[in-house]
Design an enzyme around this catalytic site. Structure first.
Site, PDB file in Angstrom:
ATOM      1  N   GLN A  52      -7.545  -5.349   1.891  1.00  0.00           N
ATOM      2  CA  GLN A  52      -7.067  -5.465   0.512  1.00  0.00           C
ATOM      3  C   GLN A  52      -7.819  -6.570  -0.219  1.00  0.00           C
ATOM      4  O   GLN A  52      -8.284  -6.378  -1.344  1.00  0.00           O
ATOM      5  CB  GLN A  52      -5.563  -5.775   0.505  1.00  0.00           C
ATOM      6  N   THR A  83       5.572   1.275   1.584  1.00  0.00           N
ATOM      7  CA  THR A  83       4.993   0.149   0.865  1.00  0.00           C
ATOM      8  C   THR A  83       4.705   0.610  -0.546  1.00  0.00           C
ATOM      9  O   THR A  83       4.383   1.791  -0.748  1.00  0.00           O
ATOM     10  CB  THR A  83       3.686  -0.325   1.536  1.00  0.00           C
ATOM     11  N   CYS A 197       7.905  -4.383  -4.501  1.00  0.00           N
ATOM     12  CA  CYS A 197       7.300  -4.658  -3.198  1.00  0.00           C
ATOM     13  C   CYS A 197       8.433  -4.541  -2.200  1.00  0.00           C
ATOM     14  O   CYS A 197       9.520  -5.086  -2.430  1.00  0.00           O
ATOM     15  CB  CYS A 197       6.670  -6.043  -3.162  1.00  0.00           C
ATOM     16  N   THR A 198       8.208  -3.858  -1.117  1.00  0.00           N
ATOM     17  CA  THR A 198       9.323  -3.514  -0.233  1.00  0.00           C
ATOM     18  C   THR A 198       9.941  -4.717   0.469  1.00  0.00           C
ATOM     19  O   THR A 198      11.020  -4.607   1.036  1.00  0.00           O
ATOM     20  CB  THR A 198       8.884  -2.457   0.802  1.00  0.00           C
TER      21      THR A 198
END
Length: 232
Positions: A52, A83, A197-198
């Site tokens: 990322q 996600t 965001c989880t």
């Protein structure tokens, strides 16, 4: 009951929340000793996180597509990518398998529209807040406008996710910072806030504020149960 596929590990902290929420919901719906039928593949998030930051989204897509194939081979009838951020490569993963993927932004938008909310604030990783793969889908497919925190606030939100929440650390000072940003988004016109965001729901929840919060983990999990049990 359909078999729910979970592509998880991003982070494992939030994937555990998915597993718990899905099984609890199935048991509530069916009673007795019922639990969900789940096929789960959990990736090594360290590998994904490095890619990322390198901006190598194609390699993340390759890794997650291969993982998704394993979930499908294990018998899943449909899949969740557990996600928000990695829905950036949703199209690549979707093209690699033959079962449907329930998109987390679509599930969240459906819930928002039920409550007549058309302007929301968005908390998430820097990638989710800055880039258009999530915000753009909410606007183009669902007509929902999105307000994001200011740049310095985005850095606070992002750093807490990766430096604390993904590691299972939940600090009162970080909760206070998040709630202050929630208040600011509300003052700027947001009718509600997406916890996009989880991991965020591990830090703040509805009991912390009167401003409506939409936890994407629980919403996504509920959508999976409804689909698995043919409830909608």
């Amino acid at each position: 009951m359909k078999i729910i596929g979970l592509l998880g590990g991003m982070s494992w902290e939030s994937t555990a929340s998915y597993y718990k929420a899905i099984n609890e919901d199935v048991n509530q719906q069916l009673g007795g000793l019922h639990s969900a039928k789940i096929s789960l593949f959990s990736v090594d998030f360290d590998e994904i996180e490095k890619l990322q930051y390198q901006g190598d989204w194609q390699q993340t897509a390759t890794i997650l597509s291969e993982a998704a194939k394993r979930v499908e081979l294990a018998g899943a009838d449909f899949m969740l990518i557990c996600t928000n951020t990695m829905h950036k490569v949703y199209d690549d993963i979707d093209a690699a398998i033959n079962i449907p993927i329930l998109h987390i932004a679509d599930a969240t938008a459906d819930r928002l529209k039920l409550n007549n909310i058309d302007t929301v604030g968005l908390l998430g990783t820097g990638f989710t807040m800055k880039q258009d793969f999530y915000k753009g889908r909410l606007k183009s497919l669902h007509g929902i406008d999105v307000i994001v925190p200011h740049d310095e606030q985005q850095k606070v939100v992002h750093d807490i996710i990766y430096g604390e929440l993904c590691l299972g650390e939940f600090k009162p000072s970080s909760k206070a910072s998040y709630l202050q940003i929630v208040e600011d988004l509300f003052s700027r016109g947001a009718q509600a806030i997406i916890l996009g965001c989880t991991e965020i729901a591990l830090l703040i929840n509805q009991s912390d504020t009167e401003i409506p919060l939409y936890d994407t983990t629980s919403i996504h999990a509920a959508a999976a149960v409804n689909y698995a049990l043919n409830l909608k």
